[in-house]
Motif scaffolding. Sequence first.
Motif, PDB file in Angstrom:
ATOM      1  N   VAL A  74       2.167  -5.109  -3.722  1.00 21.69           N
ATOM      2  CA  VAL A  74       1.533  -3.870  -3.264  1.00 21.69           C
ATOM      3  C   VAL A  74       0.019  -4.029  -3.312  1.00 21.69           C
ATOM      4  CG1 VAL A  74       1.311  -1.381  -3.653  1.00 21.69           C
ATOM      5  CG2 VAL A  74       3.507  -2.541  -4.097  1.00 21.69           C
TER       6      VAL A  74
ATOM      7  N   PHE B 111       0.102  -0.414   0.984  1.00 21.66           N
ATOM      8  CA  PHE B 111       0.556   0.574   0.002  1.00 21.66           C
ATOM      9  C   PHE B 111       1.077   1.851   0.647  1.00 21.66           C
ATOM     10  CE2 PHE B 111      -3.744   1.982   0.768  1.00 21.66           C
ATOM     11  CZ  PHE B 111      -3.724   3.359   0.564  1.00 21.66           C
ATOM     12  N   ARG B 112       0.677   2.125   1.895  1.00 22.77           N
ATOM     13  CA  ARG B 112       1.154   3.307   2.602  1.00 22.77           C
ATOM     14  C   ARG B 112       2.545   3.103   3.225  1.00 22.77           C
ATOM     15  NH1 ARG B 112      -3.470   6.590   4.169  1.00 22.77           N
ATOM     16  NH2 ARG B 112      -5.414   5.539   3.591  1.00 22.77           N
TER      17      ARG B 112
ATOM     18  N   LEU C  44      -0.717   6.341  -2.862  1.00 17.42           N
ATOM     19  CA  LEU C  44       0.317   5.455  -3.406  1.00 17.42           C
ATOM     20  C   LEU C  44       1.246   6.225  -4.333  1.00 17.42           C
ATOM     21  CD1 LEU C  44       1.623   2.686  -3.952  1.00 17.42           C
ATOM     22  CD2 LEU C  44      -0.104   2.334  -5.743  1.00 17.42           C
TER      23      LEU C  44
ATOM     24  N   GLU D 184       3.676   8.017  -2.286  1.00 19.47           N
ATOM     25  CA  GLU D 184       4.610   7.067  -1.663  1.00 19.47           C
ATOM     26  C   GLU D 184       5.663   6.605  -2.660  1.00 19.47           C
ATOM     27  OE1 GLU D 184       5.676   4.565   1.812  1.00 19.47           O
ATOM     28  OE2 GLU D 184       4.522   6.401   1.532  1.00 19.47           O
TER      29      GLU D 184
END
Length: 302
Positions: free
Chosen positions: A129, A134-135, A188, A191
């Motif tokens: 990551v 990271f998205r 993040l 997510e």
Amino acid sequence: MCDIWKRTETEELTHAALSRHLSNFREMGVEWIVLSGGEPLMHSDFVRIAKLFQSEGIRLTLLTTGLLLSKYGDSVVHCFDEVIISLDGPRDVHDVIRRVSGAFDRIHDGITALRKHPPAPAIRARTTVQKENFRHLLATISASRQLGFESISFLAADLTSTAFNRELVWPVPRQKQVGLSRDDVEILREEIEQVILRHRADIDSGFIAESSDKLRKIVQHFEAHLGLRPPSSPICNAPWVSAVVEANGDVRPCFFHTAIGNVNDEPFVDVVNGPRGIAFRESLDVPSNPTCQRCVCSLYRP
């Protein structure tokens, strides 16, 4: 995320060099060897080396980009118990990060090649990551299903060590290219929470290798790097149960700590259990050690 690809010289551990240490591996009860890199499939003699360890009944794992799997599929099937492929995101994201057009599709071709020769080894994905992906963790999980992986694991990018052929710790501008900003960390966090919410069954089944707590620790790693929380060491006993042997023969207690000797100068057992190795382990306090506190890839084996 390593700098090994920047090397201009060719340097590799030879079959003859490793053969000299086979009796040490036997004496120490070595159960599992992971061939990493760089790219292990670029080694000029990886098949003979794998078969050398196979003859001792040692479990073998290959860490690979997947770019050469279709070329060497038959050999990989017969040499390895497990293949872990770096997956950086869905197709477009993966290809941008790898800087290789068609890299994602080459992973697909490689997995197909492995499964043409049953029984295929276990085939798993590993995602680092970082700033460019990271998205896209939810999309990465979907991509891993699309490619036919048996599981996927996530770890945070290492930003501060001299591991992986970094002669010096990355300068701040390079850390910012790979690391996250404060705003990024909040994105993040959401997510990761969506991964936990939508993929509870995959976490419970082990398709996603990390628990919910471990997934949240990826966020905490980037927070600590930004000074938003104190760094925290993972539960780890890597220096007591494993060692890393690099291409030049250097032996490290783990990827991140400094070398304690070299297998080109003395037997493996004398490096690991010699004065420097013992002194290192006796002095290492994992919870308070600054290197351990920033670790992204810990190991714990009972």
